[in-house]
Design a protein around this motif. Structure first.
Motif, short mmCIF file in Angstrom:
data_model
loop_
_atom_site.label_atom_id
_atom_site.label_comp_id
_atom_site.label_asym_id
_atom_site.label_seq_id
_atom_site.Cartn_x
_atom_site.Cartn_y
_atom_site.Cartn_z
N ALA A 169 0.92 -1.26 -0.03
CA ALA A 169 -0.02 0.01 0.08
C ALA A 169 0.94 1.24 -0.05
O ALA A 169 0.73 2.34 -0.81
N TYR A 170 1.99 1.14 0.81
CA TYR A 170 2.85 2.48 0.80
C TYR A 170 3.53 2.52 -0.44
O TYR A 170 3.81 3.81 -0.99
N TYR A 171 3.89 1.62 -1.25
CA TYR A 171 4.49 1.62 -2.50
C TYR A 171 3.46 2.37 -3.54
O TYR A 171 3.64 2.97 -4.16
N LYS A 172 2.30 1.68 -3.47
CA LYS A 172 1.18 2.35 -4.30
C LYS A 172 0.88 3.89 -4.18
O LYS A 172 0.58 4.49 -5.02
N LEU A 173 1.16 4.31 -3.17
CA LEU A 173 0.90 5.44 -2.61
C LEU A 173 2.11 6.53 -3.07
O LEU A 173 2.35 7.63 -2.69
N ASN A 174 3.21 5.91 -3.60
CA ASN A 174 4.46 6.36 -3.83
C ASN A 174 5.23 7.12 -2.72
O ASN A 174 6.19 7.69 -2.73
N ARG A 175 5.16 6.17 -1.66
CA ARG A 175 5.64 6.38 -0.25
C ARG A 175 6.56 5.37 -0.22
O ARG A 175 6.60 4.55 0.58
N LYS A 176 7.65 5.29 -0.95
CA LYS A 176 8.68 4.24 -1.27
C LYS A 176 9.51 4.14 -0.14
O LYS A 176 9.98 2.85 0.31
N TRP A 177 9.88 5.11 0.75
CA TRP A 177 10.71 4.92 1.93
C TRP A 177 10.06 4.22 2.96
O TRP A 177 10.68 3.31 3.59
N GLU A 178 8.71 4.50 3.27
CA GLU A 178 7.96 3.96 4.19
C GLU A 178 7.80 2.23 3.90
O GLU A 178 8.06 1.59 4.59
N ALA A 179 7.49 2.03 2.42
CA ALA A 179 7.68 0.54 1.88
C ALA A 179 9.07 -0.16 2.04
O ALA A 179 8.82 -1.15 2.70
N LEU A 180 10.06 0.73 1.94
CA LEU A 180 11.37 0.00 2.19
C LEU A 180 11.55 -0.29 3.73
O LEU A 180 12.21 -1.55 3.95
N ALA B 219 8.87 -13.62 3.60
CA ALA B 219 10.02 -13.05 3.64
C ALA B 219 10.85 -12.91 2.20
O ALA B 219 11.77 -12.06 1.66
N GLU B 220 10.65 -14.18 1.53
CA GLU B 220 11.20 -14.01 0.13
C GLU B 220 10.64 -12.74 -0.78
O GLU B 220 11.17 -12.07 -1.28
N GLY B 221 9.46 -12.67 -0.55
CA GLY B 221 8.65 -11.72 -1.47
C GLY B 221 9.03 -10.22 -0.93
O GLY B 221 9.42 -9.43 -1.75
N ALA B 222 9.27 -10.24 0.31
CA ALA B 222 9.75 -8.82 0.93
C ALA B 222 11.15 -8.42 0.52
O ALA B 222 11.39 -7.27 -0.03
N ALA B 223 12.05 -9.63 0.28
CA ALA B 223 13.32 -9.38 -0.08
C ALA B 223 13.44 -8.75 -1.59
O ALA B 223 14.18 -8.23 -1.78
N TYR B 224 12.54 -9.51 -2.22
CA TYR B 224 12.39 -9.28 -3.65
C TYR B 224 11.83 -7.75 -3.89
O TYR B 224 12.49 -6.85 -4.64
N ARG B 225 11.02 -7.57 -3.23
CA ARG B 225 10.14 -6.21 -3.34
C ARG B 225 11.01 -4.98 -2.92
O ARG B 225 10.90 -3.92 -3.27
N ARG B 226 11.98 -5.24 -1.85
CA ARG B 226 12.61 -4.02 -1.38
C ARG B 226 13.75 -3.78 -2.60
O ARG B 226 14.17 -2.53 -2.55
N ILE B 227 14.19 -4.86 -3.23
CA ILE B 227 15.09 -4.48 -4.35
C ILE B 227 14.39 -3.73 -5.35
O ILE B 227 15.15 -2.50 -5.79
N VAL B 228 13.17 -4.01 -5.62
CA VAL B 228 12.48 -3.12 -6.73
C VAL B 228 12.43 -1.72 -6.03
O VAL B 228 12.53 -0.78 -6.81
N ASN C 177 16.50 4.90 -6.95
CA ASN C 177 17.70 5.14 -7.45
C ASN C 177 18.97 4.98 -6.61
O ASN C 177 19.89 5.36 -6.78
N MET C 178 18.71 4.02 -5.62
CA MET C 178 19.75 3.61 -4.73
C MET C 178 20.49 2.16 -5.18
O MET C 178 20.39 1.28 -4.59
N THR C 179 21.32 2.56 -6.28
CA THR C 179 22.01 1.30 -6.82
C THR C 179 22.84 0.49 -6.05
O THR C 179 22.78 -0.60 -6.10
N PRO C 180 23.83 1.21 -5.40
CA PRO C 180 24.75 0.30 -4.61
C PRO C 180 24.16 -0.68 -3.59
O PRO C 180 24.32 -2.00 -3.35
N LEU C 181 23.03 -0.04 -2.81
CA LEU C 181 22.41 -0.97 -1.91
C LEU C 181 21.64 -1.90 -2.71
O LEU C 181 21.32 -3.19 -1.99
#
Length: 986
Positions: free
Chosen positions: A322-333, A349-358, A364-368
């Motif tokens: 929901a945070y991601y859809k609201l473009n509140r990506k920091w909260e989603a992260l 956990a697997e889905g969360a680990a993948y989605r945090r990469i997205v 644009n936090m490429t190194p992390l």
């Protein structure tokens, strides 16, 4: 399961004749009922009713009632319904009519005769003690019979007031679910809020969580993400739910114990009154049965809920979505990170680990993101997202032009995939297509053309019909072109045109002509380009082809000056046409710069000015804007229109001077200073007329620099030796000087400092830089000011000011061509603090993170010093040699490099070699006394260590006799002391 228990002790009733047998029959029925032998009780009670046929039925009311209860508890719901119907017919106003109606409704429910149950319940709906329960039962029957819409009305009636009982709270929960199921989440949410605020206790706290989750999912599905988050937040944690269930069980057990104590007290009190005692027993047993049923229900829930997984992860992943859809990506992260870190064993956990990469990719936090890609591949080797993450690990480095990192990641992942079983490799088929292509691109982009060619050939083998096969052939040809294999490139471009006639054939044909240009086949190039223009009219690459024609005319050898001039005119014409037709910024920039250079060579200033004026007008934010403005002013100046040139610059500066990020303004100020420094005052009036020259008299005393007063917006003027040019620039900048903007005023001071620098008046230049350093914050300064003021402050050992300027430059303007001032400055500060590791990193950053490094020589020397102190003399030596051998840098940096090369030899105890470097400094670079004096001292010291006393004495004497070194009092005293130790009076 709820158990309905009826206990009636029949006192005062016996069949006709009051026989002893009749009394025994009644007692047997009651004893059987009380002991739970309901089949025996039912037979006895039915016998009593049969025996009493034809007698007065008034006293049979308890028997009918008890018979219905016995049949219900057997359970024989059909017989119970019949008995209870008989009761209602015989005793329509009987003492237990309401209880019997409720029991009959329950029997119908058990018999799945919902409509019959509803009819009976309607008769007691308004009875106070039954009202809430009846409404809840009516709604439940409707819902269970597939008539959810009909269930809403009784429930709305039930919750119309306060939610002050368990029955109402449970009804409200059911109604909220019905609202949600009917597509009205807002009503469900409002009711859910009302339930939570109610003091009443829900009999099923698990259902409340379930409803909140369903409500959140409904909002999520309807894209009401704010409401979804609110619903998810209201869900209780698993342990909290279990604690509530345990609390409800404990409170039920406490109530049960209290009821039993109260029942015993009532029986004791009514020991002589069997009828009163039986009524008390009936009351408590009915109440306790309901409490025990709720305890059993909660125990069942507790046991089942304890076996369920913790819902926290499922809730968090929904909230993050929901945070991601609201473009509140920091909260989603943050939520995804918390889930992965605290609940790593959860299925989410697997889905969360993948989605945090997205999310990191989006931010644009490429190194992390790359770090988490690596972690994901190790932690979830069997994930269905593995192909995507492998692709991301290879593609993300492209964002920062880290092609070597991309190549390493892609090579590693290709090796992993090819090491898998055929079945596993099949899952990567689509991604492998992308990954192999990316590897070729990474090698191509980093200039590893041979490797790229090999990879693209492999791609063609692995994916002969792949989606990038055409591109692989095309880039193979390009790689050969850039690798200098012109013949191969030409053949491959030609083959490409034949193999892919619908492909990028226009560009391939242009590349073929370029191959011939590189091979100096100029007539063939012109012929191929003319053919290209006919074959591909209005193609987007026409500008590049016309630029190539221009390049060809410039490169063609001419047999005489007339032919050379004609070629230049043809080249200018081709470049001009390229400018007119191209839509590619890079081509536009190349062609206009090339044409500008030729026009300047011809001194065709009007055409040059017109060309750039058109560019500035049509491309107000173009990459060549600054070059254009400077060219226009230069052209106007050469046309004798110096006033117009200066005013043009000032007008352009004024539009942008208040924005520190517009760093082109500072270059325009430099150009203005250059024009003004060349200005000459008008001829002085005739002396006889009494006039005076505008030029101050030679030897005029300097005027002291006025300090900057806080809050004083005036620019302090330093009129020392004020030339006409200085006065002219001051007048031109007067409107900017009057602005309230601190950035504008700081830039006026900067312009004056630059004019002083051009006049080689370093004292006044530093005075203006001091005013900027003292009177303005780093945030007010543009990149040029930050770099220049930072360096000035560093030279004055004002490290706090210098560091503030450098840090603002690095963080505020990371893409500026002045940013290397910041990195080099921070490196020098770190050197001074003996933090050599940090210094080395800063110097590396200045060379790696800044495209146009103005401070390259300083960075190389600084890194050399750091490496020397870190005990890497060989690496340091290479850097100093690189600087010293660069003729373009010949000067003080050469002297400094030679000095440190001598120090490296001296530290390695290679004293003759050290002396050679020191002597080169004080013999060939006398203009740089700082390094000359250091070299004399070190050379003398080396001679002493070699035991060459006379050479040491001569070196120190030569140093003391050098008039250029007289101001270096400390060093001169050292030389004198050394001579005294050697027995020589200085």
């Amino acid at each position: 399961m709820l158990l309905l228990v009826f206990l009636v002790l029949i006192v005062g009733f016996v069949p006709r004749a009051h026989s002893q047998a009749g009394e025994q029959q009644v007692k047997a029925a009651v004893d059987a009922f009380n002991s739970g032998d309901f089949p025996k009780a039912a037979i006895s009670l039915a016998g009593l009713i049969t025996a009493a046929q034809g007698q007065d039925q008034t006293k049979l009311e308890p028997i009918y009632y008890m018979l219905g209860a016995a049949n219900y508890n057997i359970p024989n719901y059909a017989a119970a319904a019949t008995s209870l119907q008989d009761y209602i017919k015989v005793f329509p106003k009987g003492e237990h009519i309401n209880q019997v109606s409720m029991s009959l409704a329950l029997s119908y429910i058990k018999l799945k005769q919902g409509d019959d149950a509803l009819k009976v319940l309607k008769t007691i709906e308004d009875v106070p003690n039954f009202h809430e329960k009846v409404l809840l039962m009516e709604a439940t029957i409707c819902k269970d019979n597939g008539k959810a819409a009909d269930a809403i009305a009784p429930l709305e009636k039930l919750v119309s007031g306060n939610i002050d009982s368990t029955q109402v709270a449970n009804g409200a929960l059911l109604l909220a679910q019905l609202y949600l199921d009917s597509g009205n989440p807002q009503k469900a949410s409002d009711l859910l809020t009302k339930i939570k605020k109610s003091p009443a206790k829900l009999s099923n706290v698990v259902s409340l969580n379930k409803l909140a989750l369903a409500l959140g999912d409904s909002y999520l599905g309807h894209e009401d993400y704010v409401s979804a988050i609110e619903a998810y937040r209201s869900i209780r944690a698993k342990q909290q739910v279990m604690d509530l269930l345990k609390q409800n069980i404990a409170e039920g057990q406490k109530s049960l114990a209290q009821n039993r104590a109260d029942e015993q007290a009532a029986l004791t009190q009514n020991a002589g009154n069997p009828l009163a005692a039986s009524n008390a027993t009936l009351q408590f047993m009915s109440l306790n049965s309901e409490i025990q049923g709720q305890i059993d229900f909660n125990n069942t829930l507790l046991d089942a809920y304890d076996k369920l997984p913790d819902p926290t992860a499922a809730i968090w992943i929904r909230m993050a979505q929901a945070y991601y859809k609201l473009n509140r990506k920091w909260e989603a992260l943050i939520v995804y990170n918390e889930l992965v870190d605290t609940l790593p064993q959860s299925k989410e956990a697997e889905g969360a680990a993948y989605r945090r990469i997205v999310v990191l990719v989006d931010l644009n936090m490429t190194p992390l993101a790359l770090s988490y890609c690596e972690s994901f591949l190790k932690t979830f080797p069997d994930s269905s997202q593995l192909p995507t993450v492998m692709y991301l690990e290879g593609s993300l480095p492209f964002r920062n032009n880290q092609y070597s990192v991309a190549e390493a990641n892609l090579t590693k992942n290709i090796s992993l995939i090819k090491g898998m079983s055929p079945q596993a490799q099949a899952k990567f088929r689509d991604e492998m297509d992308d990954i192999e292509r990316l590897l070729g691109l990474a090698q191509y982009s980093s200039g590893k053309y041979d490797n790229a060619i090999q990879t693209f050939h492999q791609y063609q083998t692995d994916f002969p019909n792949g989606k990038y096969v055409e591109e692989s052939y095309y880039r193979t040809a390009l790689a050969n072109l850039f690798n200098g294999s012109l013949s191969k490139a030409y053949d491959q471009f030609t083959s490409y045109i034949q193999k892919f006639p619908q492909g990028n054939v226009a560009d391939a044909a242009y590349r073929c002509a370029y191959c011939k240009f590189s091979d100096q086949k100029y007539p063939d190039v012109l012929a191929d380009c003319e053919k290209w223009l006919k074959d591909y009219p209005s193609n987007k690459e026409e500008g590049e082809v016309r630029a190539l024609i221009g390049d060809t005319y410039v490169a063609m050898p001419a047999s005489n000056p007339e032919e050379e001039a004609a070629n230049i005119d043809k080249a200018i014409d081709s470049y001009t046409k390229s400018i007119q037709v191209t839509t590619i910024d890079k081509t536009l920039g190349y062609s206009i710069s090339a044409a500008s250079g030729l026009l300047e060579k011809k001194s065709d200033w009007p055409t040059l000015a017109k060309m750039w004026q058109d560019y500035v007008k049509n491309h107000p934010t173009g990459d060549k804007l600054l070059e254009g403005i400077l060219a226009i002013s230069k052209a106007l100046s050469h046309e004798g229109k110096s006033i117009e040139a200066k005013q043009f610059l000032v007008d352009t500066i004024t539009k942008n001077v208040q924005d520190p990020s517009k760093d082109a303004v500072d270059s325009m100020l430099d150009q203005l200073a250059q024009l003004c420094v060349k200005a000459r005052p008008p001829a002085p009036p005739d002396a006889a007329s009494g006039g005076s020259s505008a030029t101050p008299a030679p030897g005029s005393p300097p005027v002291a620099v006025a300090p900057v007063v806080p809050g004083d917006n005036t620019i302090k003027r330093i009129p020392t030796q004020a030339t006409y040019g200085f006065q002219e620039m001051e007048g031109l900048l007067k409107p900017i000087d009057a602005m309230a903007s601190p950035t504008a005023r700081a830039r006026v001071l900067y312009a004056k400092s630059e004019l002083c620098r051009m006049r080689r008046d370093l004292t006044e230049q530093e005075a203006y830089l001091k005013q900027i350093a003292d009177g303005f914050k780093p945030g007010d300064m543009s990149p040029a000011l930050l770099g220049k003021v930072g360096d000035y402050a560093f030279s004055q050992n004002r490290l706090d000011v210098a560091e503030a300027c450098y840090q603002e430059l690095i963080t505020g303007y990371p893409m500026s061509n002045m940013t290397d001032y910041g990195y080099v400055g921070m490196g020098n500060i770190a050197l001074g603090k003996k933090n050599y590791d940090a210094a080395e990193k800063d110097f590396d950053d200045s060379m790696e993170k800044v495209t146009a490094s103005q401070k390259l020589k300083d960075a190389l020397i600084g890194k050399g010093k750091a490496l020397l102190e870190l005990n890497h003399p060989d690496d340091a030596q290479k850097l100093f040699e690189q600087v010293a051998s660069n003729r373009d840098w010949h000067g003080e940096v050469t002297a400094e490099s030679l000095y440190y090369m001598g120090e490296i030899q001296q530290r390695s105890n290679k004293l003759p070699e050290a002396i050679a470097f020191y002597q080169r400094v004080y013999l060939a670079y006398q203009r740089y006394p700082t390094w000359v004096v250091k070299s004399y001292l070190q050379s003398g010291d080396s001679f002493e260590k070699l035991g060459k006393k006379e050479e040491a004495i001569n070196t120190y004497k030569e140093m003391l006799n050098n008039p250029k070194l007289k101001n270096f009092t400390n060093e001169m005293d050292q030389a004198k002391q050394r001579l005294n130790k050697l027995g020589v009076q200085s």
